[in-house]
Design a protein around this motif. Structure first.
Motif, PDB file in Angstrom:
ATOM      1  N   SER A   1       0.859  -1.187   0.000  1.00  0.00           N
ATOM      2  CA  SER A   1       0.000   0.000   0.000  1.00  0.00           C
ATOM      3  C   SER A   1       0.890   1.230   0.000  1.00  0.00           C
ATOM      4  O   SER A   1       2.127   1.113   0.046  1.00  0.00           O
ATOM      5  CB  SER A   1      -0.859  -0.002   1.256  1.00  0.00           C
ATOM      6  OG  SER A   1      -0.054   0.317   2.358  1.00  0.00           O
ATOM      7  N   GLY A   2       0.268   2.373  -0.004  1.00  0.00           N
ATOM      8  CA  GLY A   2       0.991   3.630   0.065  1.00  0.00           C
ATOM      9  C   GLY A   2       1.918   3.634   1.270  1.00  0.00           C
ATOM     10  O   GLY A   2       1.618   3.014   2.291  1.00  0.00           O
ATOM     11  N   GLY A   3       3.006   4.325   1.121  1.00  0.00           N
ATOM     12  CA  GLY A   3       4.005   4.311   2.196  1.00  0.00           C
ATOM     13  C   GLY A   3       4.937   3.127   2.033  1.00  0.00           C
ATOM     14  O   GLY A   3       5.914   2.988   2.768  1.00  0.00           O
ATOM     15  N   GLY A   4       4.642   2.286   1.054  1.00  0.00           N
ATOM     16  CA  GLY A   4       5.464   1.097   0.817  1.00  0.00           C
ATOM     17  C   GLY A   4       6.880   1.453   0.397  1.00  0.00           C
ATOM     18  O   GLY A   4       7.832   0.752   0.739  1.00  0.00           O
ATOM     19  N   SER A   5       7.023   2.551  -0.314  1.00  0.00           N
ATOM     20  CA  SER A   5       8.377   2.921  -0.760  1.00  0.00           C
ATOM     21  C   SER A   5       9.285   3.170   0.431  1.00  0.00           C
ATOM     22  O   SER A   5      10.421   2.686   0.472  1.00  0.00           O
ATOM     23  CB  SER A   5       8.336   4.190  -1.612  1.00  0.00           C
ATOM     24  OG  SER A   5       7.655   3.941  -2.806  1.00  0.00           O
TER      25      SER A   5
ATOM     26  N   ILE B   1       4.399  12.230  -6.662  1.00  0.00           N
ATOM     27  CA  ILE B   1       4.735  10.854  -6.314  1.00  0.00           C
ATOM     28  C   ILE B   1       5.231  10.058  -7.529  1.00  0.00           C
ATOM     29  O   ILE B   1       6.081   9.180  -7.393  1.00  0.00           O
ATOM     30  CB  ILE B   1       3.537  10.161  -5.603  1.00  0.00           C
ATOM     31  CG1 ILE B   1       3.984   8.852  -4.948  1.00  0.00           C
ATOM     32  CG2 ILE B   1       2.381   9.925  -6.534  1.00  0.00           C
ATOM     33  CD1 ILE B   1       4.943   9.024  -3.817  1.00  0.00           C
TER      34      ILE B   1
ATOM     35  N   ASN C   1       8.824   8.356  -7.317  1.00  0.00           N
ATOM     36  CA  ASN C   1       8.981   6.904  -7.439  1.00  0.00           C
ATOM     37  C   ASN C   1       9.755   6.489  -8.679  1.00  0.00           C
ATOM     38  O   ASN C   1      10.394   5.448  -8.704  1.00  0.00           O
ATOM     39  CB  ASN C   1       7.612   6.219  -7.367  1.00  0.00           C
ATOM     40  CG  ASN C   1       7.094   6.224  -5.936  1.00  0.00           C
ATOM     41  OD1 ASN C   1       7.761   6.754  -5.048  1.00  0.00           O
ATOM     42  ND2 ASN C   1       5.934   5.639  -5.697  1.00  0.00           N
TER      43      ASN C   1
ATOM     44  N   ARG D   1      13.086   6.727  -7.278  1.00  0.00           N
ATOM     45  CA  ARG D   1      13.311   5.647  -6.297  1.00  0.00           C
ATOM     46  C   ARG D   1      13.596   4.311  -6.982  1.00  0.00           C
ATOM     47  O   ARG D   1      14.462   3.545  -6.572  1.00  0.00           O
ATOM     48  CB  ARG D   1      12.061   5.477  -5.425  1.00  0.00           C
ATOM     49  CG  ARG D   1      11.974   6.476  -4.284  1.00  0.00           C
ATOM     50  CD  ARG D   1      10.592   6.435  -3.686  1.00  0.00           C
ATOM     51  NE  ARG D   1      10.516   7.087  -2.387  1.00  0.00           N
ATOM     52  CZ  ARG D   1       9.385   7.561  -1.876  1.00  0.00           C
ATOM     53  NH1 ARG D   1       8.247   7.461  -2.534  1.00  0.00           N
ATOM     54  NH2 ARG D   1       9.390   8.117  -0.692  1.00  0.00           N
TER      55      ARG D   1
ATOM     56  N   ASP E   1      -2.632   4.109  -3.610  1.00  0.00           N
ATOM     57  CA  ASP E   1      -2.616   5.495  -3.132  1.00  0.00           C
ATOM     58  C   ASP E   1      -2.022   6.410  -4.196  1.00  0.00           C
ATOM     59  O   ASP E   1      -1.466   7.463  -3.886  1.00  0.00           O
ATOM     60  CB  ASP E   1      -1.834   5.617  -1.821  1.00  0.00           C
ATOM     61  CG  ASP E   1      -0.337   5.501  -2.032  1.00  0.00           C
ATOM     62  OD1 ASP E   1       0.073   4.759  -2.948  1.00  0.00           O
ATOM     63  OD2 ASP E   1       0.416   6.169  -1.302  1.00  0.00           O
ATOM     64  N   VAL E   2      -2.131   5.986  -5.442  1.00  0.00           N
ATOM     65  CA  VAL E   2      -1.649   6.849  -6.521  1.00  0.00           C
ATOM     66  C   VAL E   2      -2.801   7.072  -7.506  1.00  0.00           C
ATOM     67  O   VAL E   2      -3.529   6.136  -7.841  1.00  0.00           O
ATOM     68  CB  VAL E   2      -0.433   6.220  -7.248  1.00  0.00           C
ATOM     69  CG1 VAL E   2       0.071   7.151  -8.341  1.00  0.00           C
ATOM     70  CG2 VAL E   2       0.686   5.921  -6.260  1.00  0.00           C
TER      71      VAL E   2
ATOM     72  N   PHE F   1       3.754   2.281 -10.063  1.00  0.00           N
ATOM     73  CA  PHE F   1       4.181   3.408  -9.226  1.00  0.00           C
ATOM     74  C   PHE F   1       3.744   3.266  -7.768  1.00  0.00           C
ATOM     75  O   PHE F   1       4.318   3.892  -6.887  1.00  0.00           O
ATOM     76  CB  PHE F   1       3.670   4.734  -9.805  1.00  0.00           C
ATOM     77  CG  PHE F   1       4.517   5.182 -10.964  1.00  0.00           C
ATOM     78  CD1 PHE F   1       5.672   5.923 -10.748  1.00  0.00           C
ATOM     79  CD2 PHE F   1       4.196   4.818 -12.264  1.00  0.00           C
ATOM     80  CE1 PHE F   1       6.483   6.302 -11.800  1.00  0.00           C
ATOM     81  CE2 PHE F   1       4.998   5.196 -13.330  1.00  0.00           C
ATOM     82  CZ  PHE F   1       6.151   5.946 -13.096  1.00  0.00           C
ATOM     83  N   ILE F   2       2.725   2.464  -7.519  1.00  0.00           N
ATOM     84  CA  ILE F   2       2.278   2.307  -6.127  1.00  0.00           C
ATOM     85  C   ILE F   2       3.393   1.588  -5.368  1.00  0.00           C
ATOM     86  O   ILE F   2       3.848   0.518  -5.790  1.00  0.00           O
ATOM     87  CB  ILE F   2       0.958   1.504  -6.065  1.00  0.00           C
ATOM     88  CG1 ILE F   2      -0.121   2.219  -6.869  1.00  0.00           C
ATOM     89  CG2 ILE F   2       0.525   1.302  -4.614  1.00  0.00           C
ATOM     90  CD1 ILE F   2      -1.327   1.368  -7.196  1.00  0.00           C
ATOM     91  N   ALA F   3       3.828   2.198  -4.279  1.00  0.00           N
ATOM     92  CA  ALA F   3       4.958   1.677  -3.493  1.00  0.00           C
ATOM     93  C   ALA F   3       6.182   1.439  -4.381  1.00  0.00           C
ATOM     94  O   ALA F   3       7.014   0.575  -4.098  1.00  0.00           O
ATOM     95  CB  ALA F   3       4.562   0.409  -2.746  1.00  0.00           C
ATOM     96  N   SER F   4       6.262   2.169  -5.456  1.00  0.00           N
ATOM     97  CA  SER F   4       7.355   2.069  -6.443  1.00  0.00           C
ATOM     98  C   SER F   4       7.395   0.721  -7.150  1.00  0.00           C
ATOM     99  O   SER F   4       8.466   0.252  -7.585  1.00  0.00           O
ATOM    100  CB  SER F   4       8.720   2.362  -5.798  1.00  0.00           C
ATOM    101  OG  SER F   4       8.709   3.623  -5.193  1.00  0.00           O
TER     102      SER F   4
END
Ligand SMILES: Nc1ncnc2c1ncn2[C@@H]1O[C@H](COP(=O)(O)OP(=O)(O)OP(=O)(O)O)[C@@H](O)[C@H]1O
Ligand SMILES: O=C(O)[C@H](O)CO
Length: 696
Positions: free
Chosen positions: A132-136, A165, A169, A172, A199-200, A207-210
């Motif tokens: 989920s978001g914040g995964g990166s 974001i 990412n 990242r 969360d994107v 791109f979510i959590a890269s």
């Protein structure tokens, strides 16, 4: 608008994307198989679970419950502090890290463990990945010899300079071992199922959590272009420059080569996104009687630009109410000014069809950015709420109550302990009364400090980690129906009202509600003499809002009363139950005509009758609010009914929080032993020190 109602609508949106519920609804274990969205995966031997992100704790725990002994082991990284709140008992190893969404050594250790767990699995192994978001931030594994600090510094600088974001990412992915498909590659040849809470904007899996389980299509040029765009390239450490210069498919010793075959064993599923949250907010708002619509679920861009668009929207709506002949023009302006928001297809048409004399609630979702130049503390939501309040103040739309909530569904806005904040059209003036200058805080990116002082922090939304994350939700309430003063229950006044009209002097409320008698400076085309209105009472939803399949909904059969209100009670009362915010019809049933001259003729002896059924009037400033209690005691015995009844009252009456307390106390007194003790009632009112209450 009550702060409480806005907070409640927001909480509904958060509730709708609670990870445990999402997993429970979409994943099943049956007949020795794991089922997801109609696809099945054999569980012929126990599987593994890994995860990372702000919302994965609930996902992991729910999966563990579903899988039971089919789960062998797992490693999941979660935000620092979250375990204290949820205290899971689990065979999964949870690693806390990345305080304030900044990758740290703990998160790094978790990432190393996750990579270690999936490496070396065989073809018949199954790995369930939850992300989920914040995964990166929770899966940091820089390409050696880049250090965690070097990576952190670059991402922090890009973020502060306003990189969104997708840009962050993209960079990242280029400097991480496990992002950009690295995790799937590490797990190959095991079967990988990824359950993703997006969360994107637009739910782009890479791109979510890269995108640790989707291939990275960037060959490095995009990342360098982004770093150049924000003028960060020259000061980059050599380690990062080297990694960026290397094509990902070149064997660096740690970056696995991309070969499509490795992804044949990977299935990614989006199990939740911000549309679900926005729709839940919309439905809840509609159940309160608001005309409701979703503006967009793809709000991105700079907070400054977004606040300008939102302020324009408010201005256009104010123009529409003040000059109904210009709806077409308003429609065109709304369409033009909101174009950058990527609005939902029917938004503009639906908005224009709304009755602007009734309360409107508009929902948006997305993730704007802030360029942080100041030295203060805040987050994009608090900054947006404050910035919009400053703009609304400049617009000076006096006839409107506009409130705006902006908050992150994860419960954390930037490096603060608040999810977001509430802005209002009167915030700037109110804060000046408290000697707080909103603009100074805004310019220093110090929105958190502002909101912590303003009204003792009442407009901050502090809910802690919510366990979910689908970006930010924006909730507007527009109320151009601001009540105008009612004097009719002043005893002096009622005694001297002229008989022939039999109308309370407040009958001028039948003019279109909320219209300011003079055009405000910044509203060209506003007609100073507003048209007559035959509209129904403010705040009562007269007609169903139009349905639109993906954006505009009022719940089927939506009842204007909130859920939980005793139906018997709501049926047996005029709507809204037991409340009059405008003068009632005359006792003879004659519908009062607008009274142009509110000055009473003192000579006339005939009193105006009290509003039928009204037991009390509460004075709030210059306003009088008629008020009575439900007859049916049964409705009040049900705690939920009482709670909803009060909330409805507060919203309908537009009472300040302190007056609302007063109403509550009066109600309790009535229900208790002191029903007839008017002196006691008066004492209570005195104790609260606000206006006065009168028993009829
Ligand atoms: N003082 C400040 N005022 C306003 N915004 C700030 C301030 N400091 C940081 N920010 C903004 O906060 C944002 C970072 O917030 P947060 O840590 O909640 O990240 P996030 O994008 O929600 O994380 P994720 O996408 O990983 O869930 C950035 O947009 C940054 O510009
Ligand atoms: O973790 C991240 O990369 C962001 O939250 C987007 O998913």
């Amino acid at each position: 608008m009550s702060v409480q109602v806005l907070k409640e609508i927001f909480m509904k949106s958060v509730e709708a994307v609670q990870p445990r519920n999402l997993i429970r609804k979409q994943v099943k274990v049956q007949g020795g198989h794991l089922w997801i969205h109609g696809r099945s995966y054999p569980l012929h031997k126990p599987c593994y679970l890994v995860g990372f992100g702000k919302a994965v704790l609930g996902m992991a725990l729910e999966l563990e419950e579903l899988l039971k002994d089919n789960l062998k082991m797992g490693v999941v990284t979660v935000p620092k502090g979250i375990l204290e709140k949820f205290e899971p008992r689990s065979r999964i190893k949870f690693v806390e890290g990345a305080a304030n969404n900044i990758p740290d050594e703990d998160a790094l250790a978790g990432a190393v463990e996750i990579k270690g767990l999936v490496e070396g699995l065989g073809r018949d192994d199954l790995v369930v990945v939850v992300m989920s978001g914040g995964g990166s931030a929770l899966l940091p594994l820089p390409v050696p010899p880049i250090t965690l600090k070097e990576k952190q510094d670059l991402i922090r600088e890009l973020s502060r300079k306003g990189a969104d974001i997708l840009e962050l990412n993209c960079v990242r992915k280029r400097i991480s071992v496990v992002k950009g498909g690295g995790l799937a590659e590490a797990a190959y040849p095991a079967r990988v199922i990824s359950l993703v809470l997006s969360d994107v904007v637009g739910d782009p899996l890479d791109f979510i959590a890269s995108g640790p389980t989707t291939p990275d299509s960037d060959n490095g040029d995009d990342a360098v272009a982004i770093i150049n765009k924000y003028k960060c390239y020259d000061r980059l450490p050599a380690n990062i420059k080297t990694a960026l210069g290397r094509h990902k498919s070149e064997n660096s010793g740690c970056l696995p080569a991309i070969t499509d075959g490795k992804y044949e064993n990977v299935d990614n599923f989006i199990i939740g996104n911000n549309l679900m949250a926005a729709e839940a907010a919309l439905q809840y708002a509609a159940s309160f009687g608001f005309q409701s619509a979703i503006i967009s679920t793809r709000v991105t861009g700079n907070v400054r630009a977004i606040s300008r668009i939102y302020a324009d929207l408010a201005r256009n709506m104010a123009s529409a109410i003040c000059n109904s002949s210009s709806k077409q023009a308003v429609k065109e302006s709304v369409r033009a000014s909101t174009a950058d928001l990527q609005t939902a297809p029917d938004f503009v048409d639906t908005l224009i069809d709304f009755d602007f004399g009734q309360e409107i609630c508009l929902i948006a979702a997305g993730e704007p950015t802030v360029v942080v130049n100041g030295s203060g503390r805040g987050g994009r939501n608090q900054q947006l709420a404050l910035e919009l309040s400053v703009r609304l103040n400049k617009l000076n739309i006096k006839s409107a109550d506009i409130s705006f909530l902006s908050a992150g569904t994860d419960g954390i806005d930037g490096p603060t302990d608040a999810a977001g904040a509430i802005g209002t059209s009167d915030l700037v003036n109110n804060s000046l009364d408290e000697n707080i200058k909103a603009e100074d805080y805004l310019n220093n990116n110090d929105s958190y400090a502002f909101y912590s002082s303003y009204r003792n922090g009442d407009c901050l939304i502090k809910i802690g980690h919510t366990g979910t994350n689908v970006m930010d939700i924006h909730i507007f309430t527009f109320d151009y129906t601001k009540p105008i003063p009612l004097e009719s229950l002043d005893p002096e006044f009622t005694r001297s009202r002229p008989e022939p009209t039999r109308n309370p002097p407040g009958a001028h409320t039948r003019r279109r509600p909320g219209i300011h008698p003079e055009p405000t400076q910044n509203l060209p085309g506003v007609d100073p003499s507003p048209p007559e209105s035959t509209r129904s009472r403010p705040g009562v939803h007269p007609e169903p809002t139009r349905n639109h399949p993906d954006s505009i909904r009022s719940p089927p059969g939506a009842d204007p009363s909130p859920p939980g209100v005793d139906p018997e009670f709501t049926r047996s009362q005029p709507s809204p139950p037991g409340i009059h915010t405008e003068p009632p019809r005359s006792p003879l049933g004659v519908n009062p005509e607008p009274t142009r001259n509110p000055e009473p003729t003192r000579a006339h002896p005939e009193p105006i009758r009290n509003p039928p059924g009204a037991q009390y009037v509460i004075r709030e400033g210059i306003r009088s609010v008629y008020f009575n209690f439900p007859k049916s005691e049964s409705s009040l015995r049900n705690p939920r009914g009482i709670c909803d009844y009060y909330k409805l009252q507060q919203r309908m009456l537009k009472l300040s929080d302190s007056s609302f307390q007063q109403v509550k106390v009066l109600s309790y007194l009535l229900l208790g032993q002191v029903q007839d003790d008017k002196e006691c009632l008066r004492n209570m009112v005195e104790e609260f020190g606000i206006g006065s209450a009168r028993c009829f």
